[in-house]
Every structure is written in C-alpha cells, then in structure tokens.
Enzyme design. Structure first.
Site, PDB file in Angstrom:
ATOM      1  N   LYS A 107       0.851  -1.198   0.000  1.00  0.00           N
ATOM      2  CA  LYS A 107       0.000   0.000   0.000  1.00  0.00           C
ATOM      3  C   LYS A 107       0.877   1.234   0.000  1.00  0.00           C
ATOM      4  O   LYS A 107       1.991   1.211   0.527  1.00  0.00           O
ATOM      5  CB  LYS A 107      -0.893   0.022   1.249  1.00  0.00           C
ATOM      6  CG  LYS A 107      -2.130   0.860   1.090  1.00  0.00           C
ATOM      7  CD  LYS A 107      -3.174   0.087   0.304  1.00  0.00           C
ATOM      8  CE  LYS A 107      -4.510   0.722   0.268  1.00  0.00           C
ATOM      9  NZ  LYS A 107      -5.526  -0.259  -0.158  1.00  0.00           N
ATOM     10  N   GLY A 219     -20.699   6.465   2.743  1.00  0.00           N
ATOM     11  CA  GLY A 219     -19.789   6.845   1.663  1.00  0.00           C
ATOM     12  C   GLY A 219     -20.559   6.988   0.366  1.00  0.00           C
ATOM     13  O   GLY A 219     -21.621   6.370   0.176  1.00  0.00           O
TER      14      GLY A 219
HETATM   15  N1  GLU Z   1      -7.282   0.067  -3.470  1.00  0.00           N
HETATM   16  C1  GLU Z   1      -8.038  -1.134  -3.709  1.00  0.00           C
HETATM   17  C2  GLU Z   1      -8.099  -1.997  -2.470  1.00  0.00           C
HETATM   18  O1  GLU Z   1      -7.939  -1.536  -1.362  1.00  0.00           O
HETATM   19  C3  GLU Z   1      -7.541  -1.881  -4.934  1.00  0.00           C
HETATM   20  C4  GLU Z   1      -6.122  -2.315  -4.880  1.00  0.00           C
HETATM   21  C5  GLU Z   1      -5.589  -2.836  -6.206  1.00  0.00           C
HETATM   22  O2  GLU Z   1      -6.332  -2.923  -7.159  1.00  0.00           O
HETATM   23  O3  GLU Z   1      -4.406  -3.144  -6.230  1.00  0.00           O
HETATM   24  O4  GLU Z   1      -8.385  -3.160  -2.539  1.00  0.00           O
END
Ligand code: GLU
Length: 428
Positions: A107, A219
């Site tokens: 992340k 949301g």
């Molecule tokens: N941000 C999204 C999640 O929390 C997608 C992550 C991605 O596609 O790599 O799952």
C-alpha cells in the site's frame, strides 16, 4: 487516518494474532507475517502554482510478496499515517490470498488533501512519489492502483513517469489505468460490484430475496456508487447514504424513504463523492447527521468510506433489523464493535472478502496489459463474479464447518495460504 485512540496497524496485528493462534502458526512465521517485509518513506518537493515549494510526505509499504508481486493502492489523504498504510498493506496480502490471485500485499500513501490542490500540483505529487520509488517497485515487484482520492488519471501520471525512468512501455506496472491506455473495462465498477456479488450470495444463504431488502450505505465515492448501482439492479432499495462535506468539514446522511435516485445524486456530487447538501434538500432528501446512516431500519449496512467507522460508540445504534454488514471499506469495524456484531449473529462479509473485487479486476488488468489483448466488459465482469462467488463460498463453508465468525474464516484461509507460500519458498 490519524486518531489518538486508534491505530490501524495495531488493529491489523491483533486480528492476525487471533488467527495465528487459531491455526497454530509457528513462532517464526508469526513473527514474519505480523510485520511488513519492507517500507519506504519519501519526501516529495513540489513547485506549487503560486511559485512556492511545498514538501509532501509519502509512503510505500510492501507487507508480503511470497505469493506474487506486492499489490495495492496509493491514497491521498491529509490525515494519512505510516501505521494506516502498514495496516492497509497487510490487509492487501490477506485480500489477494482469500480470492486466490497470485499477488502479495502492499500500500502507498501521500499526506495531502487533493481538495486543495490543482490538477498540475497533484500530477507533480504523483510523479515525485514514483521518482523516489521507481527502483523498488515494478511489474514484477510491486504494482500500485487507485485508492482513496486517487483516480485513473493519477495512475497514468505515475505510469508515465515510471516508463520514462525505465525507458520502456510497462503497462503491467500499474492498474486502474484509463480504458484505452491499458486499463480494463469493468475496473471502475469492480470493487462496488464485487461487494454486491458477495451480498447476493449471503442473501441466498439466508434465503432472503434481494427485492425484499433495504440498505444504508456509508460513503458515496467509487465503491459506494457502484455497489448501489448493482444492488438496485437486483431490486434492492437504498434508503440512506452518507458522505463527507468538505465545506462544513463534517459528514451528513441523506435519507429518502422510497429509495435514493442514484443518477440524480450523482448529478450533484463532486469527484470525491461529496453530495451538495442544499441541492439534495431541494430534490427531496432529508439531511441528517453523518452518523445517521448506521441507525436506519434496514436489512443491510454497507460501510464504504474509511477505516474505524463502526465503533463501540455507535454499534449499539444499529437497528435490530440488520442482518448483513458488507464491508466495502478497508477496516471499517473497530475490534470492540466487531465483538458486538459477532454476538448479535449478524452475517458479516469482512473487508478482505467483500471489497476484493477491485484487486481481482486489477489482476485481470495486469494479465490483459501483459498480453496486450483486452477483453470485453461482460467477460471481465463474468470472471469477476466467478472469482468472488467461489471465494465467498469457500469462506462461508469453512465458517459453517468450523463454526467460525466470517471474518475469522476468511483470515484462516488467507493467512494459511500466505504462511504456506512462505514455507514452500523455504523462508520459515
Ligand atoms: N485500493 C483497492 C483496495 O484496497 C484496490 C487495490 C488494487 O487494485 O491493487 O483493494
């Protein structure tokens, strides 16, 4: 996000510890998985539109890559912290494992508020972030995607900078790209639709026709809007949505007894999912305090905003009618509230399963980008449905067989797969 009494990473570790004990994980594997493999802290100087230079702080965390390259979004938020990003990276590892895609977890985040930044300034942040990280990421190492307050446009700037640095076209480096520039059809809808694929399966299991149900959603960003779209297509009725009001620096809930009109609300919403309060009133919505979404007399609650939203302070306000909670957001439920939900016997679809549609479609996007051959939308969404439904069934069968809470069952499967990959590689 920062909050004195709440630390997302401690919560993620506590969730992991419970399951590690439940499955009798050995000490070394536990020690490996309760921390991140690698993390990067970067400073990003940006020349602002007024000529001054501002330095933004950014992060990238790679929690685990035993099952494949680290995978996960990059968020822009003024309250972003390294501990939140650490937690989210760990959750991505479990998410990819529970839907059984060959990816690990990572992340990223930048402490900034896009509400107050021009597009040019945001572009510079994106380029600056990846300039600092380009040697430690890549299609075979760590693959970013959109998340809170980042979009396909941000992904394309990041990709463009990365490709310039490496002197090659490498569309498999990032997902959530614009369609026509290496993006996959269906990626925008994928997370929200995925939530509803799992809700549909839960309703099947509880023997409730979707058309007899009502839902309330926290949301109104990308996840919430597409969850509402598909839920309404299967005849569910959404009576309440809540969202952040940037002007008033608080959130509001928007209520309509006979069901919200998604198109009309979208028409008065900014690109961050903020609904214009006065316009909503004019078209017949009752405007209630932000927390009212959780108190509605509904069958289904869908928290699809941020982490730490269902807490010990508001969990008691949930109506007795609630039968399903589908976590569209990452980490929306605090541990004390989770215990209450478990005791009440509510059918919880945990985040790592409920919102895995986004990353599953990201995986499909990578496959398409690497082949340079793109599928029709129906094919993408059909494959997504198959993947989500089979992951749901595996989790719910285990929950029934071992009399586990759905969150624990999902973790048992996910942590078991990642631990096995670490063992098979000879790491532990
Ligand atoms: N941000 C999204 C999640 O929390 C997608 C992550 C991605 O596609 O790599 O799952």
């Amino acid at each position: 996000m920062a909050n004195k009494s709440y630390n997302a990473f401690e919560m993620a570790q506590a969730q992991f510890d419970r399951v590690a004990d439940l499955i009798g994980l050995d000490g070394a594997t536990k020690d490996l998985l309760r921390y991140n493999l690698r993390e990067y802290h970067v400073s990003i100087p940006v020349k602002m539109d007024d000529g001054t230079v501002k330095v933004f702080r950014g992060f990238r965390v790679q929690h685990n890559d035993a099952r494949g390259p680290a995978k996960g979004g990059i968020r822009f938020h003024p309250m972003e912290t390294i501990d939140t990003v650490r937690a989210l990276a760990m959750w991505m590892t479990w998410k990819c494992a529970v839907v059984d895609i060959p990816l690990g977890g990572g992340k990223g985040g930048v402490v900034c508020d896009p509400h107050n930044l021009s597009m040019r300034e945001q572009e510079q942040i994106c380029r600056g972030w990846v300039r600092q990280l380009a040697r430690d990421m890549g299609p075979l190492r760590d693959v970013p995607a959109p998340d809170v307050m980042t979009s396909a446009q941000h992904m394309l700037w990041i990709l463009d900078e990365f490709e310039t640095i490496h002197g090659a076209r490498l569309p498999g480096f990032i997902t959530g790209k614009p369609v026509g520039m290496g993006g996959s059809l269906g990626r925008t809808e994928a997370t929200g639709y995925g939530v509803i694929f799992t809700v549909r399966e839960a309703l099947k299991e509880l023997n409730i026709p979707p058309g007899d149900t009502k839902a309330s959603v926290q949301g109104f960003g990308n996840v919430a809007q597409y969850a509402i779209e598909l839920y309404q297509q299967i005849w569910g009725k959404v009576v309440c949505v809540s969202c952040w009001d940037q002007k008033d620096q608080t959130s509001y809930s928007f209520y309509k007894e006979d069901g919200i009109d998604l198109g009309a609300l979208r028409g008065i919403t900014d690109r961050f999912g903020g609904i214009e309060k006065d316009k909503a009133k004019k078209i017949g919505y009752e405007v209630l305090p932000g927390e009212a979404w959780i108190e509605q007399d509904v069958d289904i609650l869908i928290p699809a905003a941020l982490e730490n939203q269902i807490t010990k302070n508001n969990v008691g306000k949930m109506s007795d009618r609630v039968k399903i909670i589908a976590e569209g957001a990452n980490g929306p439920t605090a541990p004390e509230a989770d215990n209450v939900i478990k005791e009440r016997g509510i059918f919880l679809i945990p985040d790592l399963l409920a919102n895995a549609g986004g990353v599953t479609c990201s995986y499909f996007e990578q496959v398409q980008s690497n082949m340079n051959y793109y599928w029709e939308k129906d094919e993408v969404l059909g494959k997504l449905d198959t993947k989500m439904t089979s992951a749901f069934n595996a989790v719910s069968e285990l929950a029934k067989k071992r009399k586990l809470y759905m969150r624990d069952a999902a973790y048992v499967i996910a942590v078991g797969r990642v631990a096995q990959a670490c063992k098979d590689r000879g790491w532990v």
